[in-house]
Design a protein around this motif. Structure first.
Motif, PDB file in Angstrom:
ATOM      1  N   LEU A  15       0.820  -1.198   0.000  1.00  0.00           N
ATOM      2  CA  LEU A  15       0.000   0.000   0.000  1.00  0.00           C
ATOM      3  C   LEU A  15       0.863   1.261   0.000  1.00  0.00           C
ATOM      4  O   LEU A  15       0.514   2.265  -0.631  1.00  0.00           O
ATOM      5  CB  LEU A  15      -0.930  -0.010   1.208  1.00  0.00           C
ATOM      6  CG  LEU A  15      -2.053  -1.058   1.172  1.00  0.00           C
ATOM      7  CD1 LEU A  15      -2.824  -1.040   2.477  1.00  0.00           C
ATOM      8  CD2 LEU A  15      -2.986  -0.817   0.005  1.00  0.00           C
ATOM      9  N   LYS A  16       1.978   1.204   0.710  1.00  0.00           N
ATOM     10  CA  LYS A  16       2.888   2.349   0.712  1.00  0.00           C
ATOM     11  C   LYS A  16       3.473   2.577  -0.681  1.00  0.00           C
ATOM     12  O   LYS A  16       3.556   3.725  -1.148  1.00  0.00           O
ATOM     13  CB  LYS A  16       4.013   2.124   1.718  1.00  0.00           C
ATOM     14  CG  LYS A  16       3.570   2.172   3.153  1.00  0.00           C
ATOM     15  CD  LYS A  16       4.741   1.913   4.100  1.00  0.00           C
ATOM     16  CE  LYS A  16       4.288   1.931   5.562  1.00  0.00           C
ATOM     17  NZ  LYS A  16       5.417   1.669   6.486  1.00  0.00           N
ATOM     18  N   ALA A  17       3.879   1.500  -1.338  1.00  0.00           N
ATOM     19  CA  ALA A  17       4.415   1.635  -2.698  1.00  0.00           C
ATOM     20  C   ALA A  17       3.350   2.184  -3.647  1.00  0.00           C
ATOM     21  O   ALA A  17       3.617   3.032  -4.508  1.00  0.00           O
ATOM     22  CB  ALA A  17       4.918   0.283  -3.201  1.00  0.00           C
ATOM     23  N   GLU A  18       2.102   1.733  -3.460  1.00  0.00           N
ATOM     24  CA  GLU A  18       1.016   2.244  -4.292  1.00  0.00           C
ATOM     25  C   GLU A  18       0.793   3.727  -4.036  1.00  0.00           C
ATOM     26  O   GLU A  18       0.555   4.515  -4.970  1.00  0.00           O
ATOM     27  CB  GLU A  18      -0.267   1.469  -4.007  1.00  0.00           C
ATOM     28  CG  GLU A  18      -1.444   1.934  -4.855  1.00  0.00           C
ATOM     29  CD  GLU A  18      -2.766   1.379  -4.362  1.00  0.00           C
ATOM     30  OE1 GLU A  18      -3.769   1.509  -5.094  1.00  0.00           O
ATOM     31  OE2 GLU A  18      -2.803   0.841  -3.239  1.00  0.00           O
ATOM     32  N   SER A  19       0.871   4.119  -2.771  1.00  0.00           N
ATOM     33  CA  SER A  19       0.665   5.526  -2.436  1.00  0.00           C
ATOM     34  C   SER A  19       1.743   6.408  -3.052  1.00  0.00           C
ATOM     35  O   SER A  19       1.448   7.484  -3.595  1.00  0.00           O
ATOM     36  CB  SER A  19       0.650   5.692  -0.905  1.00  0.00           C
ATOM     37  OG  SER A  19       0.497   7.049  -0.551  1.00  0.00           O
ATOM     38  N   ARG A  20       2.989   5.962  -3.007  1.00  0.00           N
ATOM     39  CA  ARG A  20       4.073   6.744  -3.616  1.00  0.00           C
ATOM     40  C   ARG A  20       3.886   6.845  -5.132  1.00  0.00           C
ATOM     41  O   ARG A  20       4.064   7.910  -5.724  1.00  0.00           O
ATOM     42  CB  ARG A  20       5.423   6.106  -3.281  1.00  0.00           C
ATOM     43  CG  ARG A  20       5.842   6.255  -1.831  1.00  0.00           C
ATOM     44  CD  ARG A  20       7.314   5.880  -1.672  1.00  0.00           C
ATOM     45  NE  ARG A  20       7.569   4.498  -2.066  1.00  0.00           N
ATOM     46  CZ  ARG A  20       7.513   3.461  -1.243  1.00  0.00           C
ATOM     47  NH1 ARG A  20       7.185   3.641   0.054  1.00  0.00           N
ATOM     48  NH2 ARG A  20       7.764   2.239  -1.665  1.00  0.00           N
ATOM     49  N   GLY A  21       3.553   5.744  -5.745  1.00  0.00           N
ATOM     50  CA  GLY A  21       3.350   5.764  -7.192  1.00  0.00           C
ATOM     51  C   GLY A  21       2.194   6.649  -7.594  1.00  0.00           C
ATOM     52  O   GLY A  21       2.262   7.373  -8.601  1.00  0.00           O
ATOM     53  N   ARG A  22       1.114   6.623  -6.794  1.00  0.00           N
ATOM     54  CA  ARG A  22      -0.046   7.452  -7.131  1.00  0.00           C
ATOM     55  C   ARG A  22       0.280   8.927  -6.960  1.00  0.00           C
ATOM     56  O   ARG A  22      -0.167   9.774  -7.766  1.00  0.00           O
ATOM     57  CB  ARG A  22      -1.229   7.068  -6.255  1.00  0.00           C
ATOM     58  CG  ARG A  22      -2.465   7.904  -6.503  1.00  0.00           C
ATOM     59  CD  ARG A  22      -3.661   7.328  -5.790  1.00  0.00           C
ATOM     60  NE  ARG A  22      -4.004   6.008  -6.332  1.00  0.00           N
ATOM     61  CZ  ARG A  22      -5.039   5.279  -5.883  1.00  0.00           C
ATOM     62  NH1 ARG A  22      -5.791   5.740  -4.897  1.00  0.00           N
ATOM     63  NH2 ARG A  22      -5.290   4.098  -6.410  1.00  0.00           N
ATOM     64  N   ALA A  23       1.060   9.255  -5.922  1.00  0.00           N
ATOM     65  CA  ALA A  23       1.446  10.658  -5.735  1.00  0.00           C
ATOM     66  C   ALA A  23       2.284  11.148  -6.907  1.00  0.00           C
ATOM     67  O   ALA A  23       2.096  12.269  -7.414  1.00  0.00           O
ATOM     68  CB  ALA A  23       2.210  10.802  -4.416  1.00  0.00           C
ATOM     69  N   LEU A  24       3.224  10.299  -7.357  1.00  0.00           N
ATOM     70  CA  LEU A  24       4.036  10.680  -8.515  1.00  0.00           C
ATOM     71  C   LEU A  24       3.183  10.783  -9.776  1.00  0.00           C
ATOM     72  O   LEU A  24       3.360  11.687 -10.597  1.00  0.00           O
ATOM     73  CB  LEU A  24       5.154   9.641  -8.712  1.00  0.00           C
ATOM     74  CG  LEU A  24       6.099   9.873  -9.888  1.00  0.00           C
ATOM     75  CD1 LEU A  24       6.908  11.160  -9.690  1.00  0.00           C
ATOM     76  CD2 LEU A  24       7.037   8.675 -10.064  1.00  0.00           C
ATOM     77  N   HIS A  25       2.251   9.864  -9.910  1.00  0.00           N
ATOM     78  CA  HIS A  25       1.398   9.831 -11.089  1.00  0.00           C
ATOM     79  C   HIS A  25       0.472  11.045 -11.141  1.00  0.00           C
ATOM     80  O   HIS A  25       0.202  11.596 -12.220  1.00  0.00           O
ATOM     81  CB  HIS A  25       0.580   8.529 -11.065  1.00  0.00           C
ATOM     82  CG  HIS A  25      -0.164   8.259 -12.332  1.00  0.00           C
ATOM     83  ND1 HIS A  25      -1.473   8.645 -12.520  1.00  0.00           N
ATOM     84  CD2 HIS A  25       0.201   7.633 -13.481  1.00  0.00           C
ATOM     85  CE1 HIS A  25      -1.878   8.273 -13.716  1.00  0.00           C
ATOM     86  NE2 HIS A  25      -0.891   7.644 -14.326  1.00  0.00           N
ATOM     87  N   ASP A  26       0.003  11.487  -9.946  1.00  0.00           N
ATOM     88  CA  ASP A  26      -0.938  12.603  -9.908  1.00  0.00           C
ATOM     89  C   ASP A  26      -0.276  13.952 -10.126  1.00  0.00           C
ATOM     90  O   ASP A  26      -0.981  14.972 -10.262  1.00  0.00           O
ATOM     91  CB  ASP A  26      -1.684  12.615  -8.569  1.00  0.00           C
ATOM     92  CG  ASP A  26      -2.631  11.428  -8.450  1.00  0.00           C
ATOM     93  OD1 ASP A  26      -2.975  10.846  -9.498  1.00  0.00           O
ATOM     94  OD2 ASP A  26      -3.010  11.078  -7.307  1.00  0.00           O
ATOM     95  N   GLN A  27       1.062  13.996 -10.135  1.00  0.00           N
ATOM     96  CA  GLN A  27       1.739  15.261 -10.414  1.00  0.00           C
ATOM     97  C   GLN A  27       1.444  15.765 -11.823  1.00  0.00           C
ATOM     98  O   GLN A  27       1.489  16.969 -12.079  1.00  0.00           O
ATOM     99  CB  GLN A  27       3.254  15.099 -10.224  1.00  0.00           C
ATOM    100  CG  GLN A  27       3.681  14.916  -8.787  1.00  0.00           C
ATOM    101  CD  GLN A  27       5.178  14.758  -8.664  1.00  0.00           C
ATOM    102  OE1 GLN A  27       5.916  14.864  -9.653  1.00  0.00           O
ATOM    103  NE2 GLN A  27       5.641  14.507  -7.441  1.00  0.00           N
TER     104      GLN A  27
END
Length: 603
Positions: free
Chosen positions: A315-327
């Motif tokens: 879930l942490k890896a997903e959260s980091r990826g989503r934050a990068l993706h949402d930029q």
């Protein structure tokens, strides 16, 4: 003893003869043959009985006047006195056993077999006429013979002239042939000389053109080399500047993320306190294993009654990826400045085929597009990830060739991310966005109220004509996304480092079995992953991978069967057949050829 009979010889020849015949040689020969045949066939005519006056003088001698010609007739006496005078003055001889032989025109008459009396007395006029007729006949025969001999001579001469003419014609033909042969040889020799001269001129001209072209190529190569060096220097400077800007952007993004995380943590704590006050009415809600992750907290707050099955690290890896993706805004492709890059990347991916040449060409095009100077790297990576994952929508996942296409996509993603490492983060974020089982994660609705439209959208259901797609279509998409994810993980190229390889696949499989429940969707996702990456995992981990399969056989499949009709029988049978048939020992179709050829091209 005197002869009692005379032989009368007459010319058997036509009375009327043309003194100047105009016959042809054939007519003359035919006439002579007819005369000869007539003479041979005629019988001798007997003489008449002698007169009475001859019987009284039977004892007297007689005189016979014989012509010098062969076979001539005797001439009759003109009168008694002349006969007597001839008898008195002639020689006496006996004609006993007289045998007369007459020849005329080569015909012989034998008179020895019969005795004839002498000829009867005739008048002088008849004798003269007979003599004239005979002389005329002899003359005609002589003329015919002379004419025949002259015709034979002419015929022979004509034959000789014909033979000589034929010989002369033959000699002329041979000489003409020899002359033609000599002329032909001379003509061919001249043609060969002209052709050789022409070829020499063509070769000389070709050599001159080749030399000119070589000089031009060398000059162009020198100019291109100078331009390339100048461009490489510019690119290096731009790359350094871009790296610096990206580092600054990352620092700013990290600072922003930290601030947002603190703010989110504060808001989460505030919401959690408010939620605890209302927890009495929702005591059945079980806290998730990922309460520490920001995404998990957001889901609980937005959709109450949802239980999250996932590992905290996932879930942490997903959260980091989503934050990068949402930029990068999701609608960035609508911008006029970047729509051209979106179309360029989409066109390149749409032309991807499961062939070596296509994989190489598409990877080169995409690397060039991501390294472009005009489009920022994060935007280019976001566009690349969106178009690459959307291939599941653009192609038919039910098609048997989709597996080969998934392997081709895996090779393209590996080649691109090896040259542009930032693209892998965007790819993983896009995978997690479209399919939660690539995290791996499962959202379970605890009651019927929670199973609303928002829940189905959250777990990955797509809308078709304003309505949510069917469960069957949803399961097909889940299997396709997991298959594409597994194809990327298991892809290996010699000499190329994989930023998200088999080690991550092994980790994903362990978290999947430890965290996710046994339902139809997880069974389909697990089967798609094993079918695509099972061979590579077994090849690398061997007995450890067999322990994973043993866990699936002893725990996961029995858990599916315990749920009864809630789980599709096809999902259970697919997993069971995979284990029973030992499909993990068989190399997936579409992998070997591409891997073999790409290894040669990128060593």
């Amino acid at each position: 003893m005197a002869v009692s009979a005379f032989a009368r010889m007459e010319l058997r020849c036509p009375r009327e003869l043309d003194p100047r015949p105009s016959w042809t040689l054939g007519d003359v020969l035919t006439e002579l043959d007819a005369l000869q045949a007539t003479r041979q066939a005629a019988q001798p005519t007997p003489l008449k009985e002698p007169p009475e006056w001859a019987s009284s003088a039977r004892e007297k001698p007689f005189v016979m006047r014989v012509e010098e010609d062969d076979g001539s007739e005797e001439e009759e006496d003109s009168s008694d006195e002349d006969a007597r005078a001839i008898v008195t003055t002639g020689a006496r001889f006996s004609c006993n056993d007289l045998e007369l032989s007459f020849e005329e025109s080569e015909d012989e008459l034998d008179c020895s077999s019969a005795s004839y009396n002498l000829m009867e007395k005739r008048s002088i006029e008849k004798s003269v006429l007979l003599e004239l007729e005979r002389e005329h006949q002899l003359k005609i025969q002589e003329e015919v013979r002379s004419k025949l001999s002259s015709l034979e001579v002419c015929h022979q001469n004509e034959i000789q002239r014909t033979v000589s003419a034929f010989a002369r014609l033959q000699r002329d033909a041979e000489s003409r042939k020899e002359l033609d042969r000599r002329l032909d040889v001379l003509f061919q020799r001249r043609i060969a000389e002209v052709l050789d001269k022409h070829l020499s001129m063509v070769q000389s001209d070709h050599e001159q053109k080749s030399q000119i072209l070589e000089r031009r190529i060398k000059d162009d190569a020198a100019v291109e080399e100078a331009k390339r060096r100048e461009q490489s220097m510019k690119d290096e400077k731009i790359k350094q500047e871009r790296t610096r800007q990206e580092a600054e952007a990352r620092q700013k993004a990290a600072a922003k993320l930290a601030a947002e995380a603190q703010k989110a943590a504060y808001e989460a704590a505030k919401k959690e306190a408010a939620e605890k006050e209302a927890a009495k009415s929702r005591a059945e809600v079980v806290s998730t294993s990922g309460q520490t992750s920001q995404n998990n907290i957001d889901i609980k707050s937005e959709l109450p009654g949802i239980k999250v099955y996932a590992n905290s690290s996932a879930l942490k890896a997903e959260s980091r990826g989503r934050a990068l993706h949402d930029q990068v805004p999701s609608n960035i492709y609508l911008s006029k400045d970047y729509s051209r890059y979106d179309r360029q990347i989409g066109k390149s991916i749409s032309k991807l085929m499961p062939t070596t040449d296509s994989v190489k060409a598409r990877a080169s095009e995409l690397i060039k597009a991501l390294d472009g100077q005009e489009c920022p790297r994060p935007i280019a990576c976001r566009l690349f990830a969106d178009k690459m994952i959307s291939i599941v929508k653009s192609r038919n996942p039910k098609d048997k060739t989709f597996g080969n296409l998934a392997f081709a996509c895996g090779y393209v993603m590996l080649l691109v991310t090896n040259q542009v490492p930032d693209a892998m983060d965007y790819l993983l974020a896009e995978f997690h966005k479209v399919c939660m089982y690539t995290v791996p994660k499962h959202l379970h609705a605890l009651n019927a109220q929670a199973r609303n439209t928002d829940y189905f959208r959250l777990i990955g259901y797509q809308e078709e004509d304003g309505k949510l797609q069917s469960t069957e279509a949803y399961l097909v998409n889940v299997a396709a996304y997991v298959k594409l994810y597994a194809a990327m993980i298991q892809t290996e190229i010699k000499g190329v480092r994989h930023p998200h390889g088999l080690a991550e696949g092994w980790k994903w499989l362990a978290m999947f079995l430890n965290s996710l429940p046994a339902i139809t969707a997880t069974a389909c996702a697990l089967h798609a992953f094993l079918k695509t990456a099972g061979f590579a995992l077994h090849k690398k981990y061997g007995s450890q991978f067999m322990k994973i399969l043993d866990v699936i056989s002893r725990q996961f499949i029995p858990a599916l069967k315990e749920q009864g009709p809630k789980v599709q029988a096809e999902a259970i049978s697919n997993l069971q057949n995979y284990l029973d048939d030992k499909k993990y020992l068989e190399e997936p179709e579409g992998q070997y050829l591409a891997q073999q050829l790409l290894s040669k091209g990128y060593m």
